[in-house]
Design a protein around this motif. Structure first.
Motif, short mmCIF file in Angstrom:
data_model
loop_
_atom_site.label_atom_id
_atom_site.label_comp_id
_atom_site.label_asym_id
_atom_site.label_seq_id
_atom_site.Cartn_x
_atom_site.Cartn_y
_atom_site.Cartn_z
N PHE A 70 -8.58 0.56 4.23
CA PHE A 70 -8.84 1.99 4.07
C PHE A 70 -8.88 2.37 2.60
CE2 PHE A 70 -7.43 6.31 3.33
CZ PHE A 70 -8.28 7.04 4.14
N PHE A 71 -7.85 2.01 1.86
CA PHE A 71 -7.79 2.43 0.46
C PHE A 71 -8.81 1.68 -0.40
CE2 PHE A 71 -3.50 4.04 1.66
CZ PHE A 71 -3.73 5.36 1.32
N ARG A 72 -9.10 0.42 -0.07
CA ARG A 72 -10.11 -0.32 -0.82
C ARG A 72 -11.48 0.36 -0.66
NH1 ARG A 72 -9.56 -4.70 1.55
NH2 ARG A 72 -8.24 -5.81 0.06
N THR A 73 -11.83 0.68 0.55
CA THR A 73 -13.15 1.27 0.82
C THR A 73 -13.26 2.68 0.29
OG1 THR A 73 -13.39 -0.09 2.82
CG2 THR A 73 -14.78 1.87 2.65
N THR A 74 -12.25 3.50 0.56
CA THR A 74 -12.34 4.91 0.17
C THR A 74 -12.29 5.09 -1.33
OG1 THR A 74 -9.95 5.22 0.49
CG2 THR A 74 -11.38 5.72 2.37
N MET A 75 -11.46 4.31 -2.02
CA MET A 75 -11.38 4.44 -3.48
C MET A 75 -12.68 3.97 -4.12
SD MET A 75 -8.92 5.56 -5.57
CE MET A 75 -10.13 6.55 -6.43
N THR A 76 -13.26 2.89 -3.59
CA THR A 76 -14.53 2.39 -4.12
C THR A 76 -15.63 3.43 -3.93
OG1 THR A 76 -13.88 0.09 -3.67
CG2 THR A 76 -16.24 0.54 -3.93
N ASN A 77 -15.69 4.02 -2.74
CA ASN A 77 -16.71 5.05 -2.47
C ASN A 77 -16.52 6.27 -3.36
OD1 ASN A 77 -17.93 3.53 -0.47
ND2 ASN A 77 -16.86 4.52 1.22
N LEU A 78 -15.27 6.66 -3.55
CA LEU A 78 -14.99 7.88 -4.31
C LEU A 78 -15.29 7.69 -5.80
CD1 LEU A 78 -14.02 10.75 -4.01
CD2 LEU A 78 -11.67 9.94 -4.20
N VAL A 96 6.45 6.67 -6.04
CA VAL A 96 7.37 6.07 -7.01
C VAL A 96 7.80 4.69 -6.51
CG1 VAL A 96 9.72 6.22 -7.94
CG2 VAL A 96 8.23 8.24 -7.98
N GLY A 97 7.70 3.70 -7.40
CA GLY A 97 8.11 2.34 -7.06
C GLY A 97 7.15 1.58 -6.18
N VAL A 98 5.94 2.10 -6.00
CA VAL A 98 5.01 1.54 -5.01
C VAL A 98 4.67 0.08 -5.29
CG1 VAL A 98 2.89 2.27 -6.20
CG2 VAL A 98 2.91 2.08 -3.70
N ASP A 99 4.62 -0.31 -6.55
CA ASP A 99 4.23 -1.68 -6.90
C ASP A 99 5.40 -2.65 -6.87
OD1 ASP A 99 5.40 -0.36 -9.02
OD2 ASP A 99 4.05 -1.17 -10.54
N GLN A 100 6.56 -2.18 -6.44
CA GLN A 100 7.75 -3.04 -6.38
C GLN A 100 8.18 -3.38 -4.96
OE1 GLN A 100 10.86 -1.99 -9.41
NE2 GLN A 100 9.54 -0.24 -9.80
N VAL A 101 7.33 -3.01 -3.99
CA VAL A 101 7.67 -3.28 -2.58
C VAL A 101 6.49 -3.98 -1.90
CG1 VAL A 101 8.74 -2.30 -0.51
CG2 VAL A 101 8.92 -1.07 -2.67
N PRO A 102 6.13 -5.19 -2.36
CA PRO A 102 4.95 -5.87 -1.80
C PRO A 102 5.12 -6.29 -0.35
CG PRO A 102 6.15 -7.34 -3.27
CD PRO A 102 6.77 -5.98 -3.43
N GLN A 103 6.35 -6.27 0.14
CA GLN A 103 6.58 -6.66 1.53
C GLN A 103 6.13 -5.58 2.52
OE1 GLN A 103 8.77 -6.10 -0.90
NE2 GLN A 103 10.85 -5.76 -0.15
N LEU A 104 5.84 -4.39 2.04
CA LEU A 104 5.34 -3.33 2.90
C LEU A 104 3.83 -3.23 2.76
CD1 LEU A 104 7.92 -0.41 2.48
CD2 LEU A 104 7.72 -2.04 4.36
N ASP A 105 3.10 -3.36 3.86
CA ASP A 105 1.63 -3.31 3.82
C ASP A 105 1.12 -2.03 3.17
OD1 ASP A 105 1.31 -5.78 5.11
OD2 ASP A 105 1.34 -4.86 7.10
N TYR A 106 1.71 -0.91 3.56
CA TYR A 106 1.23 0.38 3.06
C TYR A 106 1.43 0.50 1.55
CZ TYR A 106 0.64 5.41 2.53
OH TYR A 106 0.21 6.65 2.11
N TYR A 107 2.55 0.00 1.05
CA TYR A 107 2.80 0.07 -0.38
C TYR A 107 1.85 -0.85 -1.14
CZ TYR A 107 6.92 3.07 -0.10
OH TYR A 107 7.76 4.15 0.09
N ARG A 108 1.54 -2.00 -0.56
CA ARG A 108 0.54 -2.88 -1.19
C ARG A 108 -0.83 -2.19 -1.21
NH1 ARG A 108 -0.98 -7.31 1.24
NH2 ARG A 108 0.15 -7.06 3.20
N ALA A 109 -1.12 -1.44 -0.16
CA ALA A 109 -2.41 -0.74 -0.09
C ALA A 109 -2.49 0.36 -1.14
CB ALA A 109 -2.60 -0.15 1.31
N LYS A 110 -1.41 1.10 -1.33
CA LYS A 110 -1.41 2.14 -2.35
C LYS A 110 -1.47 1.53 -3.76
CE LYS A 110 -0.98 6.05 -2.10
NZ LYS A 110 -2.01 7.12 -2.09
N THR A 111 -0.84 0.38 -3.96
CA THR A 111 -0.93 -0.32 -5.24
C THR A 111 -2.36 -0.74 -5.52
OG1 THR A 111 1.35 -1.12 -5.05
CG2 THR A 111 -0.08 -2.29 -6.58
N LEU A 112 -3.04 -1.23 -4.49
CA LEU A 112 -4.46 -1.57 -4.61
C LEU A 112 -5.28 -0.35 -5.01
CD1 LEU A 112 -6.94 -3.41 -4.22
CD2 LEU A 112 -6.87 -2.81 -1.78
#
Length: 246
Positions: A70-78, A96-112
């Motif tokens: 979702f975030f890969r596609t939408t950010m690229t389009n935007l 806050v801290g989003v890039d320090q929790v790679p074990q959570l899919d959603y946080y990895r997506a927001k980091t992307l």
């Protein structure tokens, strides 16, 4: 100034639109209900026409691995639509801290999403906020039954959605940061303690059991969700907010 607010009909986006409009800006909400599909790009060019700034507070419909696409596609389009429209500033709301929790899919997506924005063609700003007061009841519901609520002792520093809105508006109407603006609530809680405060305020007599394996935030260790010394601390205290919300 004309600002297009992606996700402009949601909890944060609708308030951002209202606050920008009240300040004299032209704020255009963009969402599926206004004919904008971030995943296909349909309606984006029309929504961004003449915009100086894009404020992206749209959220993935899921918090699992699908959020990465979702975030890969939408950010690229935007980013592509923004470049075509001559947008001068792209703003996103992150965590806050989003890039320090790679074990959570959603946080990895927001980091992307953040990484794509940084690599994009447009000056940018990232507003990282802590968890919202408004989501505490949902967090409680994930691991509860009729008698108990199970929560980890993860340290959090939540803030009111209205304070998040203020931060987004402030950053969106200023010069691009080409960096991160961190915002957080004024108080730090263990999540199980926050659950007890919430239940007491709501006259809910269920017991909160500390369980460091319970729920989404069980995967978070240490103080990664706590804002650093550079963060702006919002004024609203949770105890005041939860009493007024009740």
């Amino acid at each position: 100034m004309k600002l297009t607010v992606i996700g402009g009909t949601g909890l944060i986006g609708s308030q951002v639109v209202q606050k920008l409009t009240a300040a004299g800006h032209e704020a255009v909400p963009a969402a599926p209900s206004t004919g904008v599909d971030l995943l296909t790009g349909d309606g984006l060019d029309q929504a961004l026409a003449g915009a100086d700034v894009v404020v992206n507070v749209a959220n993935s419909p899921t918090f699992d691995e699908a959020s990465l696409d979702f975030f890969r596609t939408t950010m690229t389009n935007l980013l592509a639509a923004g470049e075509r429209a001559g947008v001068r500033h792209q703003v996103i709301l992150s965590i806050v801290g989003v890039d320090q929790v790679p074990q959570l899919d959603y946080y990895r997506a927001k980091t992307l999403q953040e990484d794509l924005l940084r690599q994009g063609p447009t000056p940018y700003s990232i507003v990282r906020a802590t968890q919202f007061f408004e989501f505490v009841n949902a967090i409680i519901s994930w691991t509860s039954d009729d008698k108990t609520v199970r929560l980890p002792a993860t340290r959090v520093q939540p803030m009111a959605a209205a304070d998040v809105v203020n931060a987004v508006v402030e950053v969106s109407t200023a010069a691009p940061l080409n960096g991160i603006h961190n915002v957080a609530g004024p108080d730090v809680f263990a999540l199980d303690e926050l659950g007890r405060i919430t239940l007491a305020a709501q006259h809910d007599d269920r017991a909160v059991v500390t369980d460091d394996g319970a729920g989404l935030f069980a995967a978070v260790t240490g103080d990664v969700l706590i804002a650093g010394p550079d963060a702006h601390l919002a004024p609203t205290h949770y105890q005041d907010w939860v009493q007024s919300a009740r």
